[in-house]
Design a protein around this motif. Sequence first.
Motif, PDB file in Angstrom:
ATOM      1  N   LYS A   1     -34.941  10.127  -8.515  1.00 43.31           N
ATOM      2  CA  LYS A   1     -34.607  10.135  -9.983  1.00 43.31           C
ATOM      3  C   LYS A   1     -33.296   9.891 -10.468  1.00 43.31           C
ATOM      4  O   LYS A   1     -33.063   9.590 -11.640  1.00 43.31           O
TER       5      LYS A   1
ATOM      6  N   GLU B   1     -29.634   9.101 -14.683  1.00 44.22           N
ATOM      7  CA  GLU B   1     -30.594  10.011 -14.440  1.00 44.22           C
ATOM      8  C   GLU B   1     -31.935   9.472 -15.173  1.00 44.22           C
ATOM      9  O   GLU B   1     -31.946   8.941 -16.084  1.00 44.22           O
TER      10      GLU B   1
ATOM     11  N   GLY C   1     -38.465   9.762 -14.140  1.00 56.17           N
ATOM     12  CA  GLY C   1     -39.141   9.976 -13.118  1.00 56.17           C
ATOM     13  C   GLY C   1     -38.631   9.344 -11.954  1.00 56.17           C
ATOM     14  O   GLY C   1     -37.789   8.351 -12.153  1.00 56.17           O
ATOM     15  N   GLY C   2     -39.007   9.512 -10.526  1.00 51.69           N
ATOM     16  CA  GLY C   2     -38.627   8.682  -9.524  1.00 51.69           C
ATOM     17  C   GLY C   2     -38.919   7.344  -9.659  1.00 51.69           C
ATOM     18  O   GLY C   2     -40.030   6.738 -10.308  1.00 51.69           O
TER      19      GLY C   2
ATOM     20  N   ALA D   1     -42.848   6.162  -9.207  1.00 50.32           N
ATOM     21  CA  ALA D   1     -42.524   7.389  -8.459  1.00 50.32           C
ATOM     22  C   ALA D   1     -42.856   7.800  -7.097  1.00 50.32           C
ATOM     23  O   ALA D   1     -42.281   8.701  -6.386  1.00 50.32           O
TER      24      ALA D   1
END
Length: 518
Positions: free
Chosen positions: A101, A160, A163-164, A454
């Motif tokens: 993330k 940032e 979500g991943g 993600a």
Amino acid sequence: MSIIKGGLLDRRGFLKTTAATAMAATLPLGGAAYAAPKRGGHLRVGKGHGQTTDTLNPGTWENGFTIGMAFAIHGRLTEVAPDGSLQPELAESWEATADAKTWTFKIREGVTFHSGKPLTPEDVVASLNFHRGEDSTSAAGPLVAPIENMKVDGGNVVVELSGGNADFPFILSDYHLTIHPAKDDTIDWESGDGCGSYILKEKNFGVSITMERNPNHWRDTVGFFDSIEMLALVDQNARTTALVSGDVDVVDRVDLKTVGLLERNANLAIHSVAGTQHYTFAMSTNQAPFDDNNVRQALKYAINREEMVEKILFGYGSVGNDIPVGQGQLYYNTELEQKTYDPDKAKFYLKEAGLDSLEVSLSAADAAFAGAVDAGVLFQNSAKAAGIDLKVVREPNDGYWSDVWMKKPFSAVYWSGRPVQDQMFATAYSCGADWNDSFWCHDRFEALMVEARAELDPAKRQEMYFEMQDIVSNQGGVIIPMFANYVFATSNKLKTPEAMGSNWDMDGERWAERWSFA
């Protein structure tokens, strides 16, 4: 803390089959032997793309002319190497938290723009922010939409995400995401000031641009020509004539009807590279009759894919299955049933839509892809047996992408594909994406896209991508009958690498950096 580090995230398995095919297929079918690069000379390139509405705004780039320009005069954080692996460019290295993330990119020092301004992390932040926000009209908007925050930390940029995303560094290699000088809370894109290996000198969009080698580029292993002239030669005959007469040194999108004749020319070399390029027919699912999936399925079964590969691609490609994923790509759905020409099944779906027959118009032009109008005629003929009256409308080449694509409800399109599935889906299949040319929206698909992005477990990720491809193939608004090899021709005066990139045309559109005169 566990991290994913750049340099390890090179996906050696990524595009494994395609990369191997590309390395074997890019050896010239005729021409000079491979020799060490040397500097000098003026390169003339004939591109089967380019229109008067093109601009220097990176959010608007959409065709091979502007992509070639972008890779020559600008830099990105990452780049895709010829073998499909990810390599550092303006980002010297990167690492991520275990959940993928938060990503930290170390920005390369000692890089300057053509104006002499040093590259800074602030330029990177401004360049990515240019494509973000609710008011953004950039085609790269969906790619950077997951970014929640960016900050400069010394010589690093920290990103940032909401979500991943294990593929995020790959996404940053997109040709829209070029790095420009920061200016007044945005970027200076109007001047064409880049940090690439070539400097833009003159531009006349729809006609030509000229570039000169950047003597201050941060690496001396790329950029061997003194100068480059790139011409917009959308007309197939004009492009071929310019090559044969020696007025240009290279052309893309070779006329496959005459490629056999060109192969006999001792002064030329023909290159064929298998990759992710695919030709499509996009249906506006927000308009009748394409808002009915039964109609869309009828049209998908009314097209003779094998005939198109034979008569439009002359064997330089493979049959498509209405998914924008190449057979050599990671997580390609090997279990998806291949659609074949079936007029009876097409009639069945028409009846499910409450129709005995169907009349639709298909817009096409060579600007979409070489042979697009002929492909429409083949589609017209095969559809007759299913009770479908398909009228082919020949559109002008100039302005096709601004006046026809995503304006007319059924149109021919070419896509170069993307290195990873998430990037392709986010660009052209995500609900509301600027380049979602079928205006398609599917809740389950959207949810899976976020989850797969993600998911770090390969088995779970594969399961999600398999389902997404099934949804796109059988419920989506795009017909993808064929994957086309990149076929281009060069003068024997040119030296090209033994292995070429297959993520875009003409060596991944890095020809300006990687090629030289022999």
